[in-house]
Structure formats: C-alpha cells, structure tokens
Scaffold this active site. Structure first.
Site, PDB file in Angstrom:
ATOM      1  N   HIS A 203       0.799  -1.235   0.000  1.00  0.00           N
ATOM      2  CA  HIS A 203       0.000   0.000   0.000  1.00  0.00           C
ATOM      3  C   HIS A 203       0.827   1.278   0.000  1.00  0.00           C
ATOM      4  O   HIS A 203       0.261   2.373   0.007  1.00  0.00           O
ATOM      5  CB  HIS A 203      -0.973   0.019   1.190  1.00  0.00           C
TER       6      HIS A 203
HETATM    7  C1  UD1 Z   1      -2.334   5.746   5.518  1.00  0.00           C
HETATM    8  C2  UD1 Z   1      -1.081   6.318   6.172  1.00  0.00           C
HETATM    9  C3  UD1 Z   1       0.014   5.262   6.163  1.00  0.00           C
HETATM   10  C4  UD1 Z   1      -0.461   3.953   6.762  1.00  0.00           C
HETATM   11  C5  UD1 Z   1      -1.753   3.514   6.108  1.00  0.00           C
HETATM   12  C6  UD1 Z   1      -2.282   2.318   6.850  1.00  0.00           C
HETATM   13  C7  UD1 Z   1      -0.680   8.722   5.870  1.00  0.00           C
HETATM   14  C8  UD1 Z   1       0.088   9.738   5.118  1.00  0.00           C
HETATM   15  N1  UD1 Z   1      -0.587   7.460   5.411  1.00  0.00           N
HETATM   16  O1  UD1 Z   1      -2.027   5.485   4.166  1.00  0.00           O
HETATM   17  O2  UD1 Z   1       1.113   5.729   6.932  1.00  0.00           O
HETATM   18  O3  UD1 Z   1       0.535   2.973   6.549  1.00  0.00           O
HETATM   19  O4  UD1 Z   1      -2.728   4.561   6.197  1.00  0.00           O
HETATM   20  O5  UD1 Z   1      -3.179   1.577   6.089  1.00  0.00           O
HETATM   21  O6  UD1 Z   1      -1.327   9.036   6.832  1.00  0.00           O
HETATM   22  N2  UD1 Z   1      -9.398   4.859   1.027  1.00  0.00           N
HETATM   23  C9  UD1 Z   1     -10.616   4.265   0.914  1.00  0.00           C
HETATM   24  N3  UD1 Z   1     -11.252   3.888   2.062  1.00  0.00           N
HETATM   25  C10 UD1 Z   1     -10.746   4.101   3.294  1.00  0.00           C
HETATM   26  C11 UD1 Z   1      -9.504   4.744   3.392  1.00  0.00           C
HETATM   27  C12 UD1 Z   1      -8.841   5.111   2.260  1.00  0.00           C
HETATM   28  O7  UD1 Z   1     -11.119   4.052  -0.179  1.00  0.00           O
HETATM   29  O8  UD1 Z   1     -11.392   3.720   4.304  1.00  0.00           O
HETATM   30  C13 UD1 Z   1      -8.660   5.217  -0.213  1.00  0.00           C
HETATM   31  C14 UD1 Z   1      -8.894   6.643  -0.685  1.00  0.00           C
HETATM   32  O9  UD1 Z   1      -8.915   6.640  -2.082  1.00  0.00           O
HETATM   33  C15 UD1 Z   1      -7.646   7.355  -0.220  1.00  0.00           C
HETATM   34  C16 UD1 Z   1      -6.591   6.278  -0.293  1.00  0.00           C
HETATM   35  O10 UD1 Z   1      -7.267   5.076   0.048  1.00  0.00           O
HETATM   36  O11 UD1 Z   1      -7.329   8.474  -1.008  1.00  0.00           O
HETATM   37  C17 UD1 Z   1      -5.435   6.489   0.642  1.00  0.00           C
HETATM   38  O12 UD1 Z   1      -5.875   6.687   1.982  1.00  0.00           O
HETATM   39  P1  UD1 Z   1      -5.029   7.573   3.007  1.00  0.00           P
HETATM   40  O13 UD1 Z   1      -5.605   7.437   4.364  1.00  0.00           O
HETATM   41  O14 UD1 Z   1      -4.839   8.944   2.482  1.00  0.00           O
HETATM   42  O15 UD1 Z   1      -3.596   6.923   2.956  1.00  0.00           O
HETATM   43  P2  UD1 Z   1      -3.175   5.393   3.087  1.00  0.00           P
HETATM   44  O16 UD1 Z   1      -2.528   4.974   1.834  1.00  0.00           O
HETATM   45  O17 UD1 Z   1      -4.328   4.607   3.593  1.00  0.00           O
HETATM   46  N1  UDP Z   2      -4.109  -5.698   8.566  1.00  0.00           N
HETATM   47  C1  UDP Z   2      -5.387  -6.244   8.670  1.00  0.00           C
HETATM   48  N2  UDP Z   2      -6.027  -6.598   7.518  1.00  0.00           N
HETATM   49  C2  UDP Z   2      -5.471  -6.449   6.285  1.00  0.00           C
HETATM   50  C3  UDP Z   2      -4.167  -5.909   6.210  1.00  0.00           C
HETATM   51  C4  UDP Z   2      -3.524  -5.530   7.364  1.00  0.00           C
HETATM   52  O1  UDP Z   2      -5.920  -6.406   9.772  1.00  0.00           O
HETATM   53  O2  UDP Z   2      -6.123  -6.796   5.289  1.00  0.00           O
HETATM   54  C5  UDP Z   2      -3.432  -5.311   9.809  1.00  0.00           C
HETATM   55  C6  UDP Z   2      -2.096  -5.963  10.022  1.00  0.00           C
HETATM   56  O3  UDP Z   2      -2.256  -7.222  10.643  1.00  0.00           O
HETATM   57  C7  UDP Z   2      -1.371  -4.962  10.896  1.00  0.00           C
HETATM   58  C8  UDP Z   2      -1.920  -3.637  10.403  1.00  0.00           C
HETATM   59  O4  UDP Z   2      -3.134  -3.928   9.720  1.00  0.00           O
HETATM   60  O5  UDP Z   2      -1.728  -5.131  12.251  1.00  0.00           O
HETATM   61  C9  UDP Z   2      -0.946  -2.971   9.483  1.00  0.00           C
HETATM   62  O6  UDP Z   2      -1.555  -1.872   8.907  1.00  0.00           O
HETATM   63  P1  UDP Z   2      -1.146  -1.295   7.480  1.00  0.00           P
HETATM   64  O7  UDP Z   2      -0.356  -2.293   6.737  1.00  0.00           O
HETATM   65  O8  UDP Z   2      -2.386  -0.765   6.873  1.00  0.00           O
HETATM   66  O9  UDP Z   2      -0.266  -0.024   7.881  1.00  0.00           O
HETATM   67  P2  UDP Z   2       1.242   0.180   8.368  1.00  0.00           P
HETATM   68  O10 UDP Z   2       1.517  -0.759   9.488  1.00  0.00           O
HETATM   69  O11 UDP Z   2       2.129  -0.020   7.181  1.00  0.00           O
HETATM   70  O12 UDP Z   2       1.269   1.616   8.786  1.00  0.00           O
END
Ligand code: UD1
Ligand code: UDP
Length: 358
Positions: A203
């Site tokens: 991601h």
């Molecule tokens: C965010 C965090 C990242 C973390 C990740 C965990 C920042 C800068 N990034 O990244 O550090 O590792 O969360 O998963 O804060 N979207 C949906 N549904 C949702 C949420 C997001 O469709 O419930 C889509 C939207 O198109 C959005 C994109 O995902 O623009 C990215 O979401 P965003 O929260 O901005 O960043 P992440 O890539 O999720």
């Molecule tokens: N995770 C989850 N379901 C998924 C993918 C990840 O429950 O489909 C959990 C995973 O076990 C871990 C956390 O989400 O505890 C990690 O989050 P993510 O990878 O979104 O973010 P990051 O840790 O890179 O910030």
C-alpha cells in the site's frame, strides 16, 4: 486526569486497543477518530473485533491530499481540544492523523504522548517519515518500541521524556493470536492449507502510484508459481483499477480482512511479502520469514535478526528472495515483554499528573 487519544487509520486502531484497555482504569480517555480510514473493513471491523470503545468524536474527515486532509484534521481536533481541555493528548504511529493531533496539541500547550516514537526509515520521500520526525519533536512523552528508536531520538537530541516501553503491537498480537487460532474457517474459506501459500500486502505510494512499479510487483508474485493471498488496501485497489492491471491466476486479490483473519493468514503463510510496517513486525512475531518490498525499513532489527530482507520493488529480487530467503537463526526477542500498554498507561498517569501544563 483526562487524556484525548487520537486515531484515524487501520494500524492505529490495533495499537489503540491494548493502550485504551490499560489506560481507562487510570484516566478518563476521550477517543477521537479522525475518519482518515472509513470503510467498514478498514475501520469498523477493528472496533468490533478488538472491543475498542466507540469514539467520543468521529470527525469524518475522509480522504484527500496531504495538505487538505491534515489541515481539516488540525482544525477539527483543535475544536475538540478546546472543548475537552485535556491534561494530555495521546497519538500513535506516523499517519496524517498523528501529525494533525500533535500539531493541534502543541499549539495549545497540551502535553503530547507519542506511542511508537523514534522510528526512522531515513527516507524523507515517505510521507510517514516527516510525520514521525515532526511528531517526535513536538512530543513530551516519547514511548519507544525498541532500543533502536531510543537511539534515533538521542541522535536528534531528544532524550527527555523518552522511555523504552516495548511495542504495543506485540501486546495486541499476544492478546489476539490465540483467539485467532480458533478461526479455522479463514483458510478453508480461501481454499488454502497451512504453509501452502504466500501472503502479500502492498500500500505504499512508492509501490502503488507508479503503474509500472505496481505491475512489476504483481508480475513477480505471479512468477513465483505459488498461490499468493493478497488482501488489497483501498489505495492499491484504486491504483490497480486505474492502471488496468489484472493479476495472473496465482495471485488471489481479496478485500482487506479483519485483524483476527489477518493473524491467521500471517501465521500459516509460507512467506510474507509486504511494504507495511506493522505486517513486517507481525511476520517476525509469527516466526514467518518476511520479504519487504521496500529499500528501507523503520524496523531494522528484524533485518539484523535475519528474518526480514529488503528487496524494494525489483521483480528479479522479489522472485529470488521467494526462492532462497530462509532464516537460519533463532529469533531474539525484539518487541518487549507484552506489557507495553501497561507501562504506557502508568507513565501517562504519573507524568501528566505531576506536570499538568493546563
Ligand atoms: C495511511 C497512512 C500510512 C499507513 C496507512 C495504513 C498517511 C500519510 N498514510 O495510508 O502511513 O501505513 O494509512 O493503512 O497518513 N481509502 C478508501 N477507504 C478508506 C480509506 C482510504 O477508499 O477507508 C482510499 C482513498 O482513495 C484514499 C486512499 O485510500 O485516497 C489512501 O488513503 P489515506 O488514508 O490517504 O492513505 P493510506 O494509503 O491509507
Ligand atoms: N491488517 C489487517 N487486515 C489487512 C491488512 C492488514 O488487519 O487486510 C493489519 C495488520 O495485521 C497490521 C496492520 O493492519 O496489524 C498494518 O496496517 P497497514 O499495513 O495498513 O499499515 P502500516 O503498518 O504499514 O502503517
């Protein structure tokens, strides 16, 4: 003593679960959900499975550019803090919700406690790296999961208020791993057996936002010839759709799964491939070798221990690592004693009561 805890994204719900459980007997916790993640399988499922209390405020901010999203959060969190007038603010990890919470609090002279302080990838192109640095420099209490994190802070001149607490994700892992084992339907539902598949998550913008890079990763996974279970983050889902990338028959794209199902998928995978911070650690906790699809990591101990290898998004290196990467060393304990949350709750209660700034 009143503490406002701020969460917003998937990994923060998992981190907040053990901390909230430990904090509530000693403090009045007001839980704020920024709404950064909002899909049921990115948010609601974690509150239900991990018995996290209903947020007192759900700000419903949602998705947007970094500036818009962080700015909206800053405005709305400030309103909450002015209304609640807490003794401290607790923030987790390194997302935009973390930074917004820290900025709102520091401007109001409210003490900040940062859970997962001191992590560094030394890659400023990662949005999280700036969030980490800025939050740590605003924080009063810095709870470090590892000794490496303590040392990173010291190199930046931060020594006051720093405690090595261990990792709250290890607490969450230990608490939930047994519950997860009862979920035998997770594997049968997917038609895979223990040890008979690879688990992948991707991601990071560096991997998703360039179609050629994302395609290269998918092709490399397919070329392993093994079944790959791939729960798809919504960012990645959108990137795959907009680039018209379709996986080959070995790569099984599935919706994001709940935490308990994820623990099962991790435990029984033959190898884990990921660019997630949390999943790298959980691979170690589950004693499953991890191939990290990045060139850097904020969890270098897992690499030094020989259980994680950094391959970037290079398809040849991914294929090679899947063929050859097999840890040969015992696992040293890296993430504390499983009671990080209790340490954190006790430190918050003691220090904020001694030094109320409001
Ligand atoms: C965010 C965090 C990242 C973390 C990740 C965990 C920042 C800068 N990034 O990244 O550090 O590792 O969360 O998963 O804060 N979207 C949906 N549904 C949702 C949420 C997001 O469709 O419930 C889509 C939207 O198109 C959005 C994109 O995902 O623009 C990215 O979401 P965003 O929260 O901005 O960043 P992440 O890539 O999720
Ligand atoms: N995770 C989850 N379901 C998924 C993918 C990840 O429950 O489909 C959990 C995973 O076990 C871990 C956390 O989400 O505890 C990690 O989050 P993510 O990878 O979104 O973010 P990051 O840790 O890179 O910030």
């Amino acid at each position: 003593m009143k503490i406002v805890s701020i969460v917003g994204a998937r990994p923060q719900f998992i981190k907040a679960a053990p901390v909230s459980r430990a904090l509530r007997p000693v403090a009045h916790e007001v839980l704020v959900h920024t709404g950064q993640h909002y899909d049921k399988n990115m948010s609601g499922v974690f509150f239900a499975e991990l018995h996290i209390p209903e947020p007192d405020y759900n700000l419903g901010i949602g998705s947007g550019s970094h500036g818009w999203q962080t700015g909206q959060m800053l405005i709305r969190i400030e309103e909450v803090l002015l209304r609640e007038r807490p003794d401290g603010v607790l923030v987790y990890g390194d997302t935009n919700s973390t930074l917004a919470g820290a900025l709102a609090a520091v401007k109001l002279h409210i003490p900040i406690a940062h859970v997962e302080a001191g992590l560094r990838s030394f890659n400023r192109a990662m949005p999280e790296e700036l969030n980490r640095v800025l939050t740590d420099h605003a924080a009063d209490l810095l709870f470090c999961p590892t000794q490496t994190a303590v040392e990173c802070l010291a190199r930046e001149g931060i020594t006051h208020g720093v405690t090595l607490t261990g990792d709250v994700m290890f607490d969450a892992y230990l608490y939930n791993a047994k519950l997860a084992e009862a979920r035998s339907a997770t594997l049968t539902g997917l038609g895979v057996r223990s040890g008979g598949y690879l688990l992948a998550t991707v991601h990071r913008p560096a991997n998703t936002d360039d179609p050629a890079t994302l395609r290269g990763i998918l092709d490399a996974l397919e070329a392993t010839g093994e079944t790959v279970i791939f729960p798809v983050h919504p960012r990645t889902c959108k990137a795959l759709e907009s680039a018209g990338i379709r996986p080959g028959p070995h790569v099984r794209l599935i919706e994001p799964v709940g935490y308990l199902d994820m623990l099962v998928l991790e435990k029984h995978a033959h190898l884990i491939l990921t660019d997630s911070g949390g999943v790298q650690k959980e691979a170690y906790m589950a004693a499953v070798p991890c191939i990290t699809l990045r060139r850097d990591t904020e969890w270098p101990e897992t690499v030094a221990a020989g259980w994680n290898v950094l391959v970037g998004a290079n398809p040849a290196r991914i294929r090679e690592a899947v063929r050859t990467f097999r840890p040969v060393t015992e696992q040293p304990p890296l993430f504390g004693d499983g009671h990080a949350a209790q340490h954190i709750a006790a430190l918050c209660a003691a220090m904020l009561e001694e030094h109320p700034l409001l």
